[in-house]
Design an enzyme around this catalytic site. Structure first.
Site, PDB file in Angstrom:
ATOM      1  N   ARG A  64       0.847  -1.202   0.000  1.00 47.05           N
ATOM      2  CA  ARG A  64       0.000   0.000   0.000  1.00 47.05           C
ATOM      3  C   ARG A  64       0.880   1.249   0.000  1.00 47.05           C
ATOM      4  O   ARG A  64       2.081   1.201   0.113  1.00 47.05           O
ATOM      5  CB  ARG A  64      -0.920   0.024   1.240  1.00 47.05           C
ATOM      6  CG  ARG A  64      -2.218  -0.780   1.062  1.00 47.05           C
ATOM      7  CD  ARG A  64      -3.355  -0.172   1.887  1.00 47.05           C
ATOM      8  NE  ARG A  64      -3.695   1.161   1.422  1.00 47.05           N
ATOM      9  CZ  ARG A  64      -4.409   2.046   2.121  1.00 47.05           C
ATOM     10  NH1 ARG A  64      -4.850   1.739   3.327  1.00 47.05           N
ATOM     11  NH2 ARG A  64      -4.674   3.237   1.627  1.00 47.05           N
ATOM     12  N   ARG A  83       3.459  -4.441   3.657  1.00 47.63           N
ATOM     13  CA  ARG A  83       2.931  -4.773   4.984  1.00 47.63           C
ATOM     14  C   ARG A  83       3.026  -6.281   5.196  1.00 47.63           C
ATOM     15  O   ARG A  83       2.438  -7.048   4.437  1.00 47.63           O
ATOM     16  CB  ARG A  83       1.493  -4.259   5.101  1.00 47.63           C
ATOM     17  CG  ARG A  83       1.458  -2.748   4.912  1.00 47.63           C
ATOM     18  CD  ARG A  83       0.084  -2.148   5.047  1.00 47.63           C
ATOM     19  NE  ARG A  83       0.183  -0.682   5.113  1.00 47.63           N
ATOM     20  CZ  ARG A  83      -0.825   0.141   5.314  1.00 47.63           C
ATOM     21  NH1 ARG A  83      -2.045  -0.368   5.476  1.00 47.63           N
ATOM     22  NH2 ARG A  83      -0.645   1.447   5.368  1.00 47.63           N
ATOM     23  N   ASP A  89      -2.775  -0.571   8.858  1.00 49.12           N
ATOM     24  CA  ASP A  89      -1.811   0.534   8.893  1.00 49.12           C
ATOM     25  C   ASP A  89      -0.719   0.306   9.936  1.00 49.12           C
ATOM     26  O   ASP A  89       0.395   0.794   9.796  1.00 49.12           O
ATOM     27  CB  ASP A  89      -2.522   1.856   9.226  1.00 49.12           C
ATOM     28  CG  ASP A  89      -3.423   2.336   8.101  1.00 49.12           C
ATOM     29  OD1 ASP A  89      -3.308   1.816   6.971  1.00 49.12           O
ATOM     30  OD2 ASP A  89      -4.244   3.239   8.350  1.00 49.12           O
ATOM     31  N   GLU A 250      -3.927  13.881   5.419  1.00 51.99           N
ATOM     32  CA  GLU A 250      -2.880  13.601   4.428  1.00 51.99           C
ATOM     33  C   GLU A 250      -2.904  14.644   3.311  1.00 51.99           C
ATOM     34  O   GLU A 250      -3.979  15.092   2.907  1.00 51.99           O
ATOM     35  CB  GLU A 250      -3.092  12.203   3.841  1.00 51.99           C
ATOM     36  CG  GLU A 250      -2.890  11.116   4.883  1.00 51.99           C
ATOM     37  CD  GLU A 250      -3.259   9.730   4.393  1.00 51.99           C
ATOM     38  OE1 GLU A 250      -2.507   8.787   4.666  1.00 51.99           O
ATOM     39  OE2 GLU A 250      -4.305   9.582   3.740  1.00 51.99           O
ATOM     40  N   ARG A 266      -6.525  16.095   2.357  1.00 49.99           N
ATOM     41  CA  ARG A 266      -7.618  15.182   2.713  1.00 49.99           C
ATOM     42  C   ARG A 266      -8.455  15.809   3.830  1.00 49.99           C
ATOM     43  O   ARG A 266      -7.925  16.229   4.859  1.00 49.99           O
ATOM     44  CB  ARG A 266      -6.997  13.862   3.178  1.00 49.99           C
ATOM     45  CG  ARG A 266      -7.922  12.876   3.846  1.00 49.99           C
ATOM     46  CD  ARG A 266      -7.202  11.555   4.043  1.00 49.99           C
ATOM     47  NE  ARG A 266      -7.938  10.623   4.879  1.00 49.99           N
ATOM     48  CZ  ARG A 266      -7.717   9.307   4.914  1.00 49.99           C
ATOM     49  NH1 ARG A 266      -6.782   8.776   4.147  1.00 49.99           N
ATOM     50  NH2 ARG A 266      -8.409   8.516   5.700  1.00 49.99           N
ATOM     51  N   ARG A 326     -14.044   4.528  -2.436  1.00 53.25           N
ATOM     52  CA  ARG A 326     -12.764   4.604  -3.124  1.00 53.25           C
ATOM     53  C   ARG A 326     -12.840   3.814  -4.427  1.00 53.25           C
ATOM     54  O   ARG A 326     -12.368   2.690  -4.544  1.00 53.25           O
ATOM     55  CB  ARG A 326     -11.644   4.097  -2.204  1.00 53.25           C
ATOM     56  CG  ARG A 326     -11.400   5.054  -1.048  1.00 53.25           C
ATOM     57  CD  ARG A 326     -10.275   4.591  -0.141  1.00 53.25           C
ATOM     58  NE  ARG A 326     -10.034   5.581   0.921  1.00 53.25           N
ATOM     59  CZ  ARG A 326      -9.140   5.458   1.885  1.00 53.25           C
ATOM     60  NH1 ARG A 326      -8.379   4.376   1.944  1.00 53.25           N
ATOM     61  NH2 ARG A 326      -8.989   6.404   2.798  1.00 53.25           N
ATOM     62  N   TYR A 355      -5.094   5.364  -2.853  1.00 58.96           N
ATOM     63  CA  TYR A 355      -4.077   6.418  -2.840  1.00 58.96           C
ATOM     64  C   TYR A 355      -3.417   6.528  -4.209  1.00 58.96           C
ATOM     65  O   TYR A 355      -3.259   5.532  -4.916  1.00 58.96           O
ATOM     66  CB  TYR A 355      -3.012   6.100  -1.789  1.00 58.96           C
ATOM     67  CG  TYR A 355      -3.447   6.296  -0.348  1.00 58.96           C
ATOM     68  CD1 TYR A 355      -4.788   6.279   0.015  1.00 58.96           C
ATOM     69  CD2 TYR A 355      -2.491   6.507   0.644  1.00 58.96           C
ATOM     70  CE1 TYR A 355      -5.161   6.463   1.345  1.00 58.96           C
ATOM     71  CE2 TYR A 355      -2.861   6.689   1.971  1.00 58.96           C
ATOM     72  CZ  TYR A 355      -4.196   6.665   2.318  1.00 58.96           C
ATOM     73  OH  TYR A 355      -4.569   6.842   3.624  1.00 58.96           O
TER      74      TYR A 355
END
Ligand SMILES: *[C@@H]1O[C@H](CO)[C@@H](O)[C@H](O)[C@H]1NC(C)=O
Ligand SMILES: *[C@@H]1O[C@H](CO)[C@@H](O)[C@H](O)[C@H]1NC(C)=O
Ligand SMILES: *[C@@H]1O[C@H](CO)[C@@H](O)[C@H](O)[C@H]1NC(C)=O
Length: 398
Positions: A64, A83, A89, A250, A266, A326, A355
């Site tokens: 990511r 990850r 996250d 962000e 954002r 998204r 993103y």
């Protein structure tokens, strides 16, 4: 360069014919001098390839947070978080890099330049910033950003002086910046090309939870020393947020040709609109006055990190253009420094997309003027299935 001719040449008068002829001749005789005007921008998705596929590559569960940059030598570098054990996250991660020396046609195999081991709240990307004055590429990332089973949170830096082939050991910027919960970008930082503060490195990012907001860190000596610049704080600051509170998060800065820095942000809690916050610094990233803030209603957003780029006086923007989900990764462009956007947006991917980050090569060659490059999270069911690289021909649609 093509003239639109309806009904054939017979409708044209002698003057038009002469103009058309000389345009044609100049295009044929000196293609290098044929500058296409921004009004003719009509982007076409020229080629696309997946740089990373989640779940399919050994030690990584999910890729990511893709970043993309040019280098001083004219290469492209793509970065992503690898990850290790989940899509979350938090958790342990690698920083993955691939490199292209042929304008995105082919890419090196993945190398992992940082491995945070087994940390419960490991690294987070991050911003890449190119110092063209000394020819270096700097990557800023965080450790323990969420303070999940760890403390304190640290801002880290690695640097490459050989076009992204090798990287310095990590440097901990806490001593210079003070204790700080900060994650850069995600996207790119800038080196100021115009005054004020020509040569300054400006990296902007956000804080977390109660202490959220947009914060910029600055360096006036090519990344040796960093200090805290502008802050645009959330309201209420250092307190728990409610839906619709002001919570800038962000962000992606770009330098405009007048030397100002426009930061596209954002809007975490959908304050005022389901759209992007835009704020501008006229002092090289030292301040972000609220007077210079507006909500860009045209840039509808599902709360995500978006891409922006200023190239040859045109401002480009990518995000999943939908106010809820998204999906619908879309490229827009502005011929008016972001005060309005051309109606003809280009859809890069209809499905799940997250993103994104934009870059371009800038050797001044006619070839480099024609393309921009977008890296983005792309999938069929979920946006975190792959990281995709898209080469966009700016004048390809005509
Ligand atoms: C960075 O430096 C600070 C201050 O010395 C320290 O508390 C922190 O643990 C360091 N972070 C890392 C990841 O080494
Ligand atoms: C995709 O984005 C375009 C441009 O903003 C918009 O007109 C369109 O409605 C969007 N489609 C979906 C499904 O969100
Ligand atoms: C955009 O900004 C540049 C640099 O300040 C300026 O020259 C130009 O006129 C602006 N364009 C518009 C349409 O406002």
């Amino acid at each position: 360069m093509k003239n639109k001719v309806s009904g054939g040449l017979s409708n044209m008068d002698a003057g038009n014919r002469l103009t058309a002829l000389s345009l044609l001749l100049s295009a044929v005789l000196s293609p290098g001098l044929c500058i296409i005007s921004p009004a003719e921008i009509d982007p076409l998705l020229y080629e696309e390839q997946l740089l990373w596929v989640s779940g399919a590559q050994g030690q990584v569960n999910t890729y990511r947070i893709p970043l993309l940059t040019f280098t001083p030598e004219g290469s492209l570098l793509a970065f992503a978080e690898g990850r290790k054990s989940s899509a979350s996250d938090v958790g342990a991660k690698f920083i993955a890099v691939r490199r292209s020396t042929d304008k995105g046609a082919t890419w090196s195999p993945t190398s992992f330049i940082i491995d945070d081991g087994l940390q419960p709240d490991g690294l987070n990307l991050g911003s890449v910033v190119v110092d063209e004055e000394v020819g270096s590429v700097i990557l800023i990332y965080s450790i323990c950003f969420h303070q999940y089973l760890c403390s304190p949170s640290s801002t880290m830096m690695v640097e490459s002086t050989d076009d992204g082939l090798s990287w310095s050991p990590p440097r901990n910027l806490t001593e210079q910046l003070g204790a700080k919960i900060f994650v850069a970008g995600p996207g790119f930082g800038i080196q100021k090309r115009y005054s004020p503060a020509k040569g300054r490195l400006v990296v902007c990012g956000h804080g977390t939870i109660e202490g959220d907001g947009v914060f910029c860190i600055l360096s006036d000596d090519h990344g040796r020393n960093w200090y805290n610049g502008a802050a645009l704080k959330s309201i209420p600051y250092n307190q728990k947020k409610k839906p619709q509170d002001f919570n800038p998060d962000e962000c992606q800065p770009v330098e405009m040709k007048d030397g100002s820095i426009v930061i596209n942000v954002r809007n975490q809690n959908n304050y005022h609109c389901r759209c992007r916050v835009v704020v501008r610094s006229y002092d090289g990233g030292l301040s972000l006055p609220i007077d210079n803030l507006f909500f860009d209603y045209a840039l509808v957003d599902p709360v995500v990190a978006a891409g922006a780029l200023q190239k040859d006086g045109v401002l480009y923007f990518t995000n999943p253009s939908n106010d809820q989900h998204r999906i619908n990764l879309t490229l827009r462009w502005s011929l008016t420094n972001g005060t309005s956007w051309e109606n003809k947006a280009v859809q890069i991917w209809a499905g799940p997309s997250g993103y994104s980050c934009i870059t371009s090569l800038d050797s001044g060659s006619p070839e480099d003027r024609k393309y921009i490059f977008v890296i983005y999270e792309k999938g069929h069911k979920d946006y975190d299935e792959t990281v995709s690289f898209a080469k966009i021909h700016l004048y390809g649609g005509r």
